[in-house]
Scaffold this motif. Structure first.
Motif, PDB file in Angstrom:
ATOM      1  N   TYR A  15      12.039  43.221 -43.096  1.00  0.00           N
ATOM      2  CA  TYR A  15      11.037  43.803 -43.987  1.00  0.00           C
ATOM      3  C   TYR A  15      10.879  45.301 -43.722  1.00  0.00           C
ATOM      4  O   TYR A  15      10.810  46.103 -44.647  1.00  0.00           O
ATOM      5  CB  TYR A  15       9.679  43.126 -43.813  1.00  0.00           C
ATOM      6  CG  TYR A  15       9.586  41.725 -44.375  1.00  0.00           C
ATOM      7  CD1 TYR A  15      10.185  41.388 -45.580  1.00  0.00           C
ATOM      8  CD2 TYR A  15       8.874  40.743 -43.704  1.00  0.00           C
ATOM      9  CE1 TYR A  15      10.089  40.106 -46.093  1.00  0.00           C
ATOM     10  CE2 TYR A  15       8.770  39.460 -44.214  1.00  0.00           C
ATOM     11  CZ  TYR A  15       9.382  39.148 -45.405  1.00  0.00           C
ATOM     12  OH  TYR A  15       9.283  37.887 -45.918  1.00  0.00           O
ATOM     13  N   HIS A  21       5.682  49.232 -43.904  1.00  0.00           N
ATOM     14  CA  HIS A  21       4.637  48.255 -44.177  1.00  0.00           C
ATOM     15  C   HIS A  21       3.439  48.559 -43.285  1.00  0.00           C
ATOM     16  O   HIS A  21       3.598  49.065 -42.176  1.00  0.00           O
ATOM     17  CB  HIS A  21       5.115  46.836 -43.860  1.00  0.00           C
ATOM     18  CG  HIS A  21       6.100  46.288 -44.839  1.00  0.00           C
ATOM     19  ND1 HIS A  21       7.385  46.748 -44.946  1.00  0.00           N
ATOM     20  CD2 HIS A  21       5.980  45.308 -45.751  1.00  0.00           C
ATOM     21  CE1 HIS A  21       8.025  46.069 -45.871  1.00  0.00           C
ATOM     22  NE2 HIS A  21       7.190  45.201 -46.388  1.00  0.00           N
ATOM     23  N   SER A  22       2.259  48.210 -43.756  1.00  0.00           N
ATOM     24  CA  SER A  22       1.084  48.306 -42.896  1.00  0.00           C
ATOM     25  C   SER A  22       1.051  47.064 -42.012  1.00  0.00           C
ATOM     26  O   SER A  22       1.714  46.060 -42.280  1.00  0.00           O
ATOM     27  CB  SER A  22      -0.191  48.394 -43.727  1.00  0.00           C
ATOM     28  OG  SER A  22      -0.445  47.171 -44.385  1.00  0.00           O
ATOM     29  N   GLU A  25      -0.309  44.105 -44.034  1.00  0.00           N
ATOM     30  CA  GLU A  25       0.653  43.622 -45.024  1.00  0.00           C
ATOM     31  C   GLU A  25       1.777  42.831 -44.360  1.00  0.00           C
ATOM     32  O   GLU A  25       2.181  41.770 -44.851  1.00  0.00           O
ATOM     33  CB  GLU A  25       1.216  44.824 -45.775  1.00  0.00           C
ATOM     34  CG  GLU A  25       2.240  44.506 -46.829  1.00  0.00           C
ATOM     35  CD  GLU A  25       2.793  45.746 -47.487  1.00  0.00           C
ATOM     36  OE1 GLU A  25       3.297  45.604 -48.610  1.00  0.00           O
ATOM     37  OE2 GLU A  25       2.736  46.846 -46.893  1.00  0.00           O
ATOM     38  N   LEU A  26       2.275  43.330 -43.237  1.00  0.00           N
ATOM     39  CA  LEU A  26       3.356  42.640 -42.540  1.00  0.00           C
ATOM     40  C   LEU A  26       2.869  41.305 -41.971  1.00  0.00           C
ATOM     41  O   LEU A  26       3.594  40.300 -42.033  1.00  0.00           O
ATOM     42  CB  LEU A  26       3.909  43.528 -41.420  1.00  0.00           C
ATOM     43  CG  LEU A  26       5.215  43.078 -40.783  1.00  0.00           C
ATOM     44  CD1 LEU A  26       6.317  42.957 -41.829  1.00  0.00           C
ATOM     45  CD2 LEU A  26       5.633  44.047 -39.694  1.00  0.00           C
ATOM     46  N   ARG A  28       0.575  39.424 -43.288  1.00  0.00           N
ATOM     47  CA  ARG A  28       0.486  38.503 -44.432  1.00  0.00           C
ATOM     48  C   ARG A  28       1.860  37.964 -44.821  1.00  0.00           C
ATOM     49  O   ARG A  28       2.003  36.793 -45.160  1.00  0.00           O
ATOM     50  CB  ARG A  28      -0.117  39.207 -45.638  1.00  0.00           C
ATOM     51  CG  ARG A  28      -1.599  39.260 -45.640  1.00  0.00           C
ATOM     52  CD  ARG A  28      -2.106  39.758 -46.991  1.00  0.00           C
ATOM     53  NE  ARG A  28      -3.267  40.583 -46.768  1.00  0.00           N
ATOM     54  CZ  ARG A  28      -3.512  41.738 -47.350  1.00  0.00           C
ATOM     55  NH1 ARG A  28      -2.689  42.230 -48.232  1.00  0.00           N
ATOM     56  NH2 ARG A  28      -4.595  42.417 -47.074  1.00  0.00           N
ATOM     57  N   LYS A  29       2.865  38.827 -44.795  1.00  0.00           N
ATOM     58  CA  LYS A  29       4.209  38.401 -45.176  1.00  0.00           C
ATOM     59  C   LYS A  29       4.827  37.449 -44.152  1.00  0.00           C
ATOM     60  O   LYS A  29       5.614  36.573 -44.518  1.00  0.00           O
ATOM     61  CB  LYS A  29       5.126  39.614 -45.354  1.00  0.00           C
ATOM     62  CG  LYS A  29       4.909  40.365 -46.631  1.00  0.00           C
ATOM     63  CD  LYS A  29       5.957  41.440 -46.779  1.00  0.00           C
ATOM     64  CE  LYS A  29       5.922  42.054 -48.154  1.00  0.00           C
ATOM     65  NZ  LYS A  29       7.007  43.012 -48.367  1.00  0.00           N
ATOM     66  N   GLN A  55       1.305  53.043 -38.585  1.00  0.00           N
ATOM     67  CA  GLN A  55       0.320  53.224 -39.638  1.00  0.00           C
ATOM     68  C   GLN A  55       0.432  54.620 -40.253  1.00  0.00           C
ATOM     69  O   GLN A  55       0.242  54.790 -41.449  1.00  0.00           O
ATOM     70  CB  GLN A  55      -1.094  53.011 -39.086  1.00  0.00           C
ATOM     71  CG  GLN A  55      -1.346  51.609 -38.548  1.00  0.00           C
ATOM     72  CD  GLN A  55      -1.359  50.548 -39.624  1.00  0.00           C
ATOM     73  OE1 GLN A  55      -0.323  50.169 -40.169  1.00  0.00           O
ATOM     74  NE2 GLN A  55      -2.527  50.064 -39.934  1.00  0.00           N
ATOM     75  N   GLU A  78      -6.229  52.126 -52.174  1.00  0.00           N
ATOM     76  CA  GLU A  78      -5.042  51.336 -51.841  1.00  0.00           C
ATOM     77  C   GLU A  78      -4.776  51.364 -50.339  1.00  0.00           C
ATOM     78  O   GLU A  78      -4.419  50.343 -49.746  1.00  0.00           O
ATOM     79  CB  GLU A  78      -3.825  51.846 -52.611  1.00  0.00           C
ATOM     80  CG  GLU A  78      -2.627  50.936 -52.497  1.00  0.00           C
ATOM     81  CD  GLU A  78      -1.499  51.301 -53.436  1.00  0.00           C
ATOM     82  OE1 GLU A  78      -0.403  50.754 -53.230  1.00  0.00           O
ATOM     83  OE2 GLU A  78      -1.692  52.111 -54.367  1.00  0.00           O
ATOM     84  N   SER A  81      -7.158  49.002 -48.734  1.00  0.00           N
ATOM     85  CA  SER A  81      -6.790  47.599 -48.938  1.00  0.00           C
ATOM     86  C   SER A  81      -5.647  47.173 -48.019  1.00  0.00           C
ATOM     87  O   SER A  81      -5.459  45.989 -47.770  1.00  0.00           O
ATOM     88  CB  SER A  81      -6.414  47.348 -50.398  1.00  0.00           C
ATOM     89  OG  SER A  81      -5.150  47.905 -50.690  1.00  0.00           O
ATOM     90  N   HIS A  82      -4.904  48.144 -47.499  1.00  0.00           N
ATOM     91  CA  HIS A  82      -3.830  47.855 -46.548  1.00  0.00           C
ATOM     92  C   HIS A  82      -4.307  47.952 -45.106  1.00  0.00           C
ATOM     93  O   HIS A  82      -3.496  47.869 -44.189  1.00  0.00           O
ATOM     94  CB  HIS A  82      -2.660  48.818 -46.758  1.00  0.00           C
ATOM     95  CG  HIS A  82      -1.811  48.461 -47.927  1.00  0.00           C
ATOM     96  ND1 HIS A  82      -0.869  47.470 -47.900  1.00  0.00           N
ATOM     97  CD2 HIS A  82      -1.763  48.975 -49.178  1.00  0.00           C
ATOM     98  CE1 HIS A  82      -0.270  47.391 -49.074  1.00  0.00           C
ATOM     99  NE2 HIS A  82      -0.808  48.290 -49.873  1.00  0.00           N
TER     100      HIS A  82
END
Length: 155
Positions: A15, A21-22, A25-26, A28-29, A55, A78, A81-82
């Protein structure tokens, strides 16, 4: 023959090799692929210590991708949200504020080739910029000056 399943670490690196990626986010994935004995937080800590996950780099990447099309309000929400908060968000906000009016002018020129003829058209331009997340001050400046500098593009 089926492919062997990727480990959580290999999946995270895959990924991160495609884009920044934050941490949130990572996580969650990766969570759908975690087994009972996998520790996602420990893996994320290792990725940050190894400089694979940052970050600051994620913030810079997102700002770079979004700044040509969107205003500060949209970009900052945005980032929040991350999971980007605190001091990092303050630094990004300071950098974005400096060029917001110019970015708003560019977005307006790309969308509308001609200046608004009446108040209705001007309001439409302003709503467009507002939906893109530009501040009121940047919108006012953009609508006033967006089409007055057309000859500067060809000098």
């Amino acid at each position: 023959m089926p492919r062997p399943q990727l480990s959580l670490k290999a999946r995270a690196l895959k990924y991160l090799s495609s884009r920044e990626h934050s941490r949130l986010e990572l996580a969650r994935k990766l969570s759908p692929y975690a087994q009972d004995d996998d520790d996602i937080e420990a893996l994320l800590d290792w990725l940050q210590e190894s400089k694979f996950l940052s970050q600051e780099r994620f913030s810079e990447s997102l700002v770079h991708r979004r700044s040509a099309r969107y205003g500060n309000n949209r970009i900052l929400s945005e980032l929040q949200s991350h999971g980007i908060n605190g001091e990092a968000l303050g630094e990004v906000k300071l950098e974005l504020t400096q060029g917001e009016a110019e970015r708003a002018r560019e977005v307006l020129r790309r969308k509308y080739a001609e200046p608004p003829e009446d108040a209705v058209a001007r309001a439409k331009c302003m709503r467009f910029l507002q939906q893109r997340g530009f501040s009121h001050r940047a919108i006012q400046a953009a609508v006033k000056t967006a089409w007055s500098e057309e000859s500067d593009d060809f000098d």
